[in-house]
Design a protein around this motif. Structure first.
Motif, PDB file in Angstrom:
ATOM      1  N   ILE A  44     -18.129  48.901  21.340  1.00 56.97           N
ATOM      2  CA  ILE A  44     -17.930  50.347  21.307  1.00 56.97           C
ATOM      3  C   ILE A  44     -17.842  50.819  19.857  1.00 56.97           C
ATOM      4  O   ILE A  44     -17.124  50.228  19.041  1.00 56.97           O
ATOM      5  N   ASN A  45     -18.565  51.863  19.563  1.00 64.62           N
ATOM      6  CA  ASN A  45     -18.483  52.483  18.241  1.00 64.62           C
ATOM      7  C   ASN A  45     -17.264  53.407  18.214  1.00 64.62           C
ATOM      8  O   ASN A  45     -17.259  54.479  18.830  1.00 64.62           O
ATOM      9  N   THR A  46     -16.223  53.008  17.512  1.00 63.56           N
ATOM     10  CA  THR A  46     -14.985  53.793  17.461  1.00 63.56           C
ATOM     11  C   THR A  46     -14.898  54.650  16.206  1.00 63.56           C
ATOM     12  O   THR A  46     -13.892  55.327  15.992  1.00 63.56           O
ATOM     13  N   GLU A  49     -19.023  57.925  12.767  1.00 59.97           N
ATOM     14  CA  GLU A  49     -20.394  57.878  12.275  1.00 59.97           C
ATOM     15  C   GLU A  49     -21.276  57.086  13.231  1.00 59.97           C
ATOM     16  O   GLU A  49     -20.794  56.289  14.036  1.00 59.97           O
ATOM     17  N   ARG A  50     -22.570  57.297  13.087  1.00 64.12           N
ATOM     18  CA  ARG A  50     -23.513  56.490  13.855  1.00 64.12           C
ATOM     19  C   ARG A  50     -23.553  55.077  13.272  1.00 64.12           C
ATOM     20  O   ARG A  50     -23.466  54.898  12.058  1.00 64.12           O
ATOM     21  N   LYS A  51     -23.684  54.089  14.153  1.00 64.02           N
ATOM     22  CA  LYS A  51     -23.724  52.700  13.726  1.00 64.02           C
ATOM     23  C   LYS A  51     -24.960  52.013  14.303  1.00 64.02           C
ATOM     24  O   LYS A  51     -25.317  52.234  15.469  1.00 64.02           O
ATOM     25  N   ILE A  52     -25.581  51.201  13.473  1.00 67.38           N
ATOM     26  CA  ILE A  52     -26.710  50.393  13.928  1.00 67.38           C
ATOM     27  C   ILE A  52     -26.252  48.944  13.994  1.00 67.38           C
ATOM     28  O   ILE A  52     -25.772  48.391  12.995  1.00 67.38           O
ATOM     29  N   ILE A  53     -26.341  48.351  15.172  1.00 73.10           N
ATOM     30  CA  ILE A  53     -25.988  46.945  15.333  1.00 73.10           C
ATOM     31  C   ILE A  53     -27.194  46.179  15.854  1.00 73.10           C
ATOM     32  O   ILE A  53     -28.180  46.779  16.300  1.00 73.10           O
ATOM     33  N   LEU A  99     -28.781  51.778  18.112  1.00 75.64           N
ATOM     34  CA  LEU A  99     -28.075  52.879  17.469  1.00 75.64           C
ATOM     35  C   LEU A  99     -26.967  53.373  18.392  1.00 75.64           C
ATOM     36  O   LEU A  99     -27.212  53.780  19.518  1.00 75.64           O
ATOM     37  N   LEU A 100     -25.742  53.315  17.895  1.00 77.48           N
ATOM     38  CA  LEU A 100     -24.586  53.774  18.660  1.00 77.48           C
ATOM     39  C   LEU A 100     -23.997  55.012  18.006  1.00 77.48           C
ATOM     40  O   LEU A 100     -23.581  54.988  16.840  1.00 77.48           O
ATOM     41  N   PHE A 101     -23.941  56.111  18.751  1.00 77.62           N
ATOM     42  CA  PHE A 101     -23.267  57.307  18.276  1.00 77.62           C
ATOM     43  C   PHE A 101     -21.757  57.121  18.461  1.00 77.62           C
ATOM     44  O   PHE A 101     -21.307  56.236  19.193  1.00 77.62           O
ATOM     45  N   GLY A 103     -18.312  56.836  19.843  1.00 78.27           N
ATOM     46  CA  GLY A 103     -17.844  56.744  21.222  1.00 78.27           C
ATOM     47  C   GLY A 103     -18.804  56.046  22.166  1.00 78.27           C
ATOM     48  O   GLY A 103     -18.442  55.711  23.292  1.00 78.27           O
ATOM     49  N   GLU A 104     -20.034  55.785  21.731  1.00 75.04           N
ATOM     50  CA  GLU A 104     -21.009  55.107  22.582  1.00 75.04           C
ATOM     51  C   GLU A 104     -20.778  53.602  22.567  1.00 75.04           C
ATOM     52  O   GLU A 104     -20.159  53.052  21.648  1.00 75.04           O
ATOM     53  N   SER A 105     -21.314  52.946  23.585  1.00 73.61           N
ATOM     54  CA  SER A 105     -21.144  51.492  23.683  1.00 73.61           C
ATOM     55  C   SER A 105     -22.393  50.851  24.269  1.00 73.61           C
ATOM     56  O   SER A 105     -23.245  51.517  24.867  1.00 73.61           O
ATOM     57  N   ILE A 106     -22.479  49.542  24.091  1.00 72.52           N
ATOM     58  CA  ILE A 106     -23.512  48.739  24.728  1.00 72.52           C
ATOM     59  C   ILE A 106     -22.833  47.483  25.252  1.00 72.52           C
ATOM     60  O   ILE A 106     -21.848  47.009  24.661  1.00 72.52           O
ATOM     61  N   SER A 107     -23.310  46.967  26.377  1.00 71.18           N
ATOM     62  CA  SER A 107     -22.631  45.824  26.984  1.00 71.18           C
ATOM     63  C   SER A 107     -23.618  44.730  27.369  1.00 71.18           C
ATOM     64  O   SER A 107     -24.828  44.955  27.464  1.00 71.18           O
ATOM     65  N   ARG A 108     -23.065  43.569  27.596  1.00 65.96           N
ATOM     66  CA  ARG A 108     -23.847  42.398  27.997  1.00 65.96           C
ATOM     67  C   ARG A 108     -23.061  41.641  29.065  1.00 65.96           C
ATOM     68  O   ARG A 108     -21.877  41.359  28.878  1.00 65.96           O
TER      69      ARG A 108
END
Length: 303
Positions: A44-46, A49-53, A99-101, A103-108
């Motif tokens: 989760i991007n806390t 700012e936008r984050k690129i992972i 790209l995570l804005f 509050g956005e998240s990605i899961s696996r």
């Protein structure tokens, strides 16, 4: 997909600021041995700012998994999984940037049973590292330890429950049997180190007063919690107090009158190459459930 059960997680970062939160959600609160053990790892991007992972399609390139037993023993990866980590490598094109804005998240979703060689039931602890750059293993985000339970396969658990139910029914019958039969089962339980069965025949809250140090501490305990802790210490003491190996035993005499009874028994113990005989005098009372309980006993060495 089933709704996952969320657990609170803290984040420790190495080489990165606390701009990403790593959480682990469990599909179930417990799993079965030799069955899928799916977990969801969420990034989760806390930050504001936008984050690129980066995420590799191969779990072991973006994540490292640690599972420990309740005794703090680290589990090994399965042989085939470990082999894959050494032989199969993704190409640069396979690793995708996400790209995570704020509050956005990605899961696996990951199946722990495909990674670790679980052989025993019980509690385990899971911790996961996430590498934002799969090629850099020096900087990562680390999750907190998560505790989870592995139960035996359902058919095994059912069989264990049947055995336990049968055992409990037998104990319930014996508790209402003549006191000399209780002493026989008590000694048999000790010989087999079945301490639950051994202790069930004692009224521990009365017996504790036969042991001066325990009785005094129990009487002077200021809180119910403290009393409970002393009683638990006494329970453990009784199992170690009877640690020497029993060679044989013999019921000598039983005296039963209304709601009270006394049973004398000789018990032969062995320590290394020596043996000795103790004569036990067990005192019983019958409770409101018509069960015989041992509330006191004395010991005399006779050989």
């Amino acid at each position: 997909m089933k709704k996952l059960i969320s657990f609170f997680i803290l984040l420790f970062s190495f080489g990165y600021s606390s701009d990403l939160l790593l959480t682990i959600d469990f599909e179930k609160t417990s799993f079965r041995l030799n069955s899928p053990m799916n977990i969801e790892i969420k990034i989760i991007n806390t930050s504001q700012e936008r984050k690129i992972i980066k995420l590799s399609p191969l779990d072991y390139e973006s994540f490292h998994f640690y599972v420990r037993t309740i005794e703090n023993e680290l589990l090994d990866y399965k042989d085939d999984y470990r082999l894959k980590t050494k032989e199969i490598i993704s190409s640069a094109d396979d690793v995708k940037e996400v790209l995570l804005f704020p509050g956005e998240s990605i899961s696996r979703i990951v199946d722990l049973d495909g990674i670790f060689d679980f052989r025993k039931v019980g509690f385990y602890y899971l911790k996961v590292n996430y590498y934002p750059d799969p090629e850099n293993k020096l900087s990562f985000y680390e999750s907190e330890n998560y505790k989870f339970l592995i139960k035996p396969p359902l058919n095994v658990e059912d069989n264990l429950k049947k055995v336990e139910d049968t055992k409990q029914k037998r104990i319930d019958i014996i508790k209402k049997s003549p006191p000399y039969e209780i002493v026989e089962d008590l000694i048999d339980a000790k010989m087999k180190k079945d301490w639950d069965r051994f202790l069930v025949y004692f009224d521990l809250e009365r017996l504790i007063y036969s042991f001066q140090n325990f009785g005094s501490a129990y009487e002077n305990a200021k809180t119910g919690k403290h009393k409970f802790e002393i009683l638990e210490d006494f329970r453990r003491y009784l199992t170690t107090h009877w640690q020497d190996r029993i060679l044989s035993y013999k019921i000598l005499e039983a005296y039963i009158k209304e709601g009270n009874a006394t049973v004398d028994a000789d018990v032969e113990f062995k320590v290394r190459n020596l043996s000795y005989v103790l004569r036990y005098t067990f005192k019983f009372y019958k409770n409101s459930d018509n069960e015989w309980k041992i509330y006191d006993y004395t010991v005399l060495r006779v050989k």
